[in-house]
Each structure stands twice: as C-alpha cells, then as structure tokens.
Design an enzyme around this catalytic site. Structure first.
Site, PDB file in Angstrom:
ATOM      1  N   SER A 135       0.864  -1.180   0.000  1.00  0.00           N
ATOM      2  CA  SER A 135       0.000   0.000   0.000  1.00  0.00           C
ATOM      3  C   SER A 135       0.900   1.229   0.000  1.00  0.00           C
ATOM      4  O   SER A 135       2.035   1.178   0.490  1.00  0.00           O
ATOM      5  CB  SER A 135      -0.874   0.012   1.252  1.00  0.00           C
ATOM      6  N   TYR A 148      -2.535  -0.546  10.571  1.00  0.00           N
ATOM      7  CA  TYR A 148      -2.556  -0.954   9.161  1.00  0.00           C
ATOM      8  C   TYR A 148      -1.236  -0.551   8.487  1.00  0.00           C
ATOM      9  O   TYR A 148      -0.624  -1.346   7.754  1.00  0.00           O
ATOM     10  CB  TYR A 148      -3.752  -0.300   8.470  1.00  0.00           C
TER      11      TYR A 148
HETATM   12  N1  LIG Z   1      -8.681  -0.287  -1.676  1.00  0.00           N
HETATM   13  C1  LIG Z   1      -7.638   0.460  -1.398  1.00  0.00           C
HETATM   14  O1  LIG Z   1      -7.722   1.704  -1.411  1.00  0.00           O
HETATM   15  C2  LIG Z   1      -6.318  -0.184  -1.081  1.00  0.00           C
HETATM   16  C3  LIG Z   1      -5.199   0.668  -1.033  1.00  0.00           C
HETATM   17  C4  LIG Z   1      -3.967   0.120  -0.735  1.00  0.00           C
HETATM   18  C5  LIG Z   1      -3.841  -1.234  -0.516  1.00  0.00           C
HETATM   19  N2  LIG Z   1      -4.941  -2.048  -0.564  1.00  0.00           N
HETATM   20  C6  LIG Z   1      -4.725  -3.468  -0.310  1.00  0.00           C
HETATM   21  O2  LIG Z   1      -5.282  -4.207  -1.371  1.00  0.00           O
HETATM   22  C7  LIG Z   1      -5.683  -5.491  -0.893  1.00  0.00           C
HETATM   23  C8  LIG Z   1      -7.109  -5.772  -1.329  1.00  0.00           C
HETATM   24  O3  LIG Z   1      -7.934  -4.750  -0.823  1.00  0.00           O
HETATM   25  P1  LIG Z   1      -9.335  -4.363  -1.478  1.00  0.00           P
HETATM   26  O4  LIG Z   1      -9.356  -2.894  -1.583  1.00  0.00           O
HETATM   27  O5  LIG Z   1      -9.601  -5.191  -2.642  1.00  0.00           O
HETATM   28  O6  LIG Z   1     -10.288  -4.748  -0.255  1.00  0.00           O
HETATM   29  P2  LIG Z   1     -11.647  -5.620  -0.178  1.00  0.00           P
HETATM   30  O7  LIG Z   1     -12.505  -5.313  -1.341  1.00  0.00           O
HETATM   31  O8  LIG Z   1     -12.157  -5.398   1.187  1.00  0.00           O
HETATM   32  O9  LIG Z   1     -11.105  -7.112  -0.320  1.00  0.00           O
HETATM   33  C9  LIG Z   1     -10.334  -7.719   0.685  1.00  0.00           C
HETATM   34  C10 LIG Z   1     -10.187  -9.176   0.312  1.00  0.00           C
HETATM   35  O10 LIG Z   1      -9.356  -9.809   1.302  1.00  0.00           O
HETATM   36  C11 LIG Z   1      -9.995 -11.011   1.670  1.00  0.00           C
HETATM   37  N3  LIG Z   1      -9.593 -11.422   3.011  1.00  0.00           N
HETATM   38  C12 LIG Z   1      -9.638 -10.697   4.153  1.00  0.00           C
HETATM   39  N4  LIG Z   1      -9.224 -11.452   5.183  1.00  0.00           N
HETATM   40  C13 LIG Z   1      -8.915 -12.679   4.674  1.00  0.00           C
HETATM   41  C14 LIG Z   1      -8.452 -13.884   5.229  1.00  0.00           C
HETATM   42  N5  LIG Z   1      -8.212 -14.017   6.546  1.00  0.00           N
HETATM   43  N6  LIG Z   1      -8.239 -14.943   4.411  1.00  0.00           N
HETATM   44  C15 LIG Z   1      -8.481 -14.838   3.090  1.00  0.00           C
HETATM   45  N7  LIG Z   1      -8.928 -13.733   2.497  1.00  0.00           N
HETATM   46  C16 LIG Z   1      -9.153 -12.661   3.290  1.00  0.00           C
HETATM   47  C17 LIG Z   1     -11.492 -10.756   1.551  1.00  0.00           C
HETATM   48  O11 LIG Z   1     -12.193 -11.965   1.300  1.00  0.00           O
HETATM   49  P3  LIG Z   1     -13.095 -12.787   2.333  1.00  0.00           P
HETATM   50  O12 LIG Z   1     -13.691 -11.812   3.299  1.00  0.00           O
HETATM   51  O13 LIG Z   1     -14.089 -13.475   1.453  1.00  0.00           O
HETATM   52  O14 LIG Z   1     -12.136 -13.746   2.962  1.00  0.00           O
HETATM   53  C18 LIG Z   1     -11.531  -9.901   0.289  1.00  0.00           C
HETATM   54  O15 LIG Z   1     -11.570 -10.722  -0.856  1.00  0.00           O
HETATM   55  C19 LIG Z   1      -5.476  -5.475   0.608  1.00  0.00           C
HETATM   56  O16 LIG Z   1      -4.242  -6.099   0.913  1.00  0.00           O
HETATM   57  C20 LIG Z   1      -5.405  -3.995   0.935  1.00  0.00           C
HETATM   58  O17 LIG Z   1      -4.625  -3.752   2.083  1.00  0.00           O
HETATM   59  C21 LIG Z   1      -6.179  -1.545  -0.837  1.00  0.00           C
END
Ligand SMILES: NC(=O)c1ccc[n+]([C@@H]2O[C@H](COP(=O)([O-])OP(=O)(O)OC[C@H]3O[C@@H](n4cnc5c(N)ncnc54)[C@H](OP(=O)(O)O)[C@@H]3O)[C@@H](O)[C@H]2O)c1
Length: 280
Positions: A135, A148
């Site tokens: 991130s 985080y």
């Molecule tokens: N969106 C942003 O602005 C942003 C910015 C920087 C970095 N990121 C990073 O990008 C990644 C994805 O984020 P996103 O924005 O796509 O968020 P999201 O839409 O909330 O998706 C998060 C995903 O992680 C999975 N997950 C959470 N805990 C888990 C576990 N214990 N085992 C397996 N799967 C798990 C969830 O699936 P289930 O609940 O079905 O398990 C879901 O598919 C993360 O690492 C986040 O830190 C996001």
C-alpha cells in the site's frame, strides 16, 4: 499449458479484478478467499479459467487444503498474488492490542504462511513470481492508520528480504502499492473510525480526518490499475521490485523521500484537514 496463478482475497475489490483480468489474459486463476459464494460468481466471468478456492490465510489447514486441490489437478503454481488484506483504523494509543494482532495475522503472518506453503513448488520448478500487495500506506502513514500502516511497512521489508533470497532460485518478487482505490475497503476503514469519533482526547481530530478520508475512495481509480501492475509483475522478463498504482502516486512517494519529515507532516495535515489542531 496455461500458467497458473493463485490470488488470495479474490472475493472482492482488487483481488476480484485481478482474477478476472488475469483470466482474460490467459492465466489459469485459482481465486481464494473465505467467502466461497462470492468466488463462485467469478466462474461465470472468467472465460472458464477461474477456479474458486476457500481459503482463510490465517488458518494453515485451510491453506494446505486449497493447495492440495491445485496439486491434485497436477498443476504447479507459476504465480502467487498475496492480496488478502484487512483494514484497521484507530489512534495508536487507543486501538486495543487484540486489533493490532488481528490485522497483523491477516496482512503479515497470513501473507507469510501462504508464501511459505507455495515456495517449495516454485523453487523445485526453478521459476515463479510472487506479487505482494502492499500500500502507499506502507511508505506514507496517515494518522489513525498506525496498525494498518505497520503491516504494510512490514510487507515492504519482508518483500525486500524475500526478493534477495530468491534470486538464485529463479523466483521473482514484486510489491504493488495501491493508492486509494475504489473498493469496499475504504468504506470499511472509514466505518472503523466511528468508534473513536467521540473518544477523548482524539475525537475532534478523528472526526476531521474522517470527513476528508470518507471522500477519497468513492472518487478513487478502479482496481483495474492495480490489476495492470500485477499483470506486468507476473509477465515482464524483468519485473520491477515495486509498482505504484495508479502511477501518478509515485510523485507523492518521490516527494516523501525528498522532503524532511517535518515538511511532509505539514503537507499531510493541510491535505487531511488536521492543520487546525497543530499546537503552536
Ligand atoms: N482499496 C484500497 O484503497 C487499497 C489501497 C492500498 C492497498 N490495498 C490493499 O489491497 C488489498 C485488497 O484490498 P481491497 O481494496 O480489494 O479490499 P476488499 O474489497 O475489502 O477485499 C479484501 C479481500 O481480502 C480477503 N480477506 C480478508 N481477510 C482474509 C483472510 N483471513 N483470508 C483470506 N482472504 C481474506 C477478503 O475476502 P473474504 O472476506 O471473502 O475472505 C476480500 O476478498 C489489501 O491487501 C489492501 O490492504 C487496498
């Protein structure tokens, strides 16, 4: 034969986008997460190349079960996209230690557990790609994101070590650092601040920060910008060690590296609407 890639956290947001994007680019995709019903919806849009796998990255048995399903198909993974991630928001002083532990379990120890489970087959094949989703917060930590941010700083550090360890084994490691991306993640983060809105002594700051923060994700780029970077990391002959998505956020990182912390603090305060709280 199609190259196989495992994506964790593929039931939503960035992971879901990566699964569909990579399937359309010709990868055989194993899409893993805890919510198997959500993953099953992907099979309809993945050109027949997406296999849903139930996996909780904090549960070793569930990781092993998922990998056994891939092995039973006689497939060796070429790529691993460690994307599963949990949000956590709150003042460092007030956030309970259990919350710190829980976000580290998913974002750091879960990532390590899946990597450890997959690496033997990549090393044996003498090739492979690991893409860790970090991130921008792994370099620029806003207030109330301490836990985080700590996990994403950890991802940066462990990825550097891993990349250097794996050079002789033919496995290449990249970090993709998204800025704010329009997924459910940001909404979830903003909601986590509710608990601290009236919390002495940080409540006023939290409310001001949340007012700014809540506007960021709905207007942010689509997760496809992250999927493009992941695709490059998986396919380029010499992938970058780091990608920033969208690319324009690299300028924010460059400034952060150039400017003294005191200056960066003031710029961030101005952006976040927290400058009025600075003690004279
Ligand atoms: N969106 C942003 O602005 C942003 C910015 C920087 C970095 N990121 C990073 O990008 C990644 C994805 O984020 P996103 O924005 O796509 O968020 P999201 O839409 O909330 O998706 C998060 C995903 O992680 C999975 N997950 C959470 N805990 C888990 C576990 N214990 N085992 C397996 N799967 C798990 C969830 O699936 P289930 O609940 O079905 O398990 C879901 O598919 C993360 O690492 C986040 O830190 C996001």
């Amino acid at each position: 034969m199609l190259q196989s890639v495992l994506i964790t956290g593929a039931s939503s947001g960035i992971g879901e986008e990566c699964a569909v994007f990579l399937a359309h680019k010709g990868f055989r995709v194993f899409a893993a997460a805890r919510r198997i019903d959500k993953l099953k919806e992907l099979t309809a849009v993945g050109s027949g190349r997406i296999t849903p796998l139930q996996m909780d990255v904090t549960d070793k048995a569930s990781i092993d079960n998922a990998l056994k399903i891939i092995a039973d198909e006689g497939l060796t993974l070429y790529g691993l996209v460690n994307n599963a991630g949990a949000a956590m928001m709150g003042p460092v002083e007030r956030l309970p230690l259990d919350d710190w532990r829980s976000v580290f379990e998913t974002n750091v120890f879960g990532l390590v557990a899946v990597t450890q489970a997959v690496l033997p087959q990549m090393r044996a094949a003498g090739r492979g790609r690991i893409v860790n989703i970090g991130s921008l917060t792994g370099r620029i930590a806003s207030p109330f994101q301490g836990a985080y941010a700590a996990t994403k700083h950890a991802v940066e550090g462990l990825s550097d070590s891993l990349r250097r360890e794996l050079v002789p084994h033919g496995v290449k490691v990249s970090v993709v650092r998204p800025g704010a991306i329009n997924t459910p993640f940001g909404h979830h983060e903003a909601e986590m601040l509710n608990k601290y809105e009236n919390d002495d002594p940080y409540g006023d700051q939290v409310r001001a920060f949340k007012a700014w923060f809540s506007k960021q994700h709905p207007n942010a780029p689509s997760p496809v910008v992250v999927a493009e970077a992941v695709h490059h990391a998986l396919t380029a002959e010499s992938p970058h060690s780091r990608y920033t998505a969208p690319f324009k956020m690299s300028y924010a990182l460059a400034l952060r590296n150039l400017l003294p912390s005191g200056v960066t603090d003031r710029v961030l305060e101005r952006v976040n609407g927290l400058d009025k709280f600075r003690k004279k």
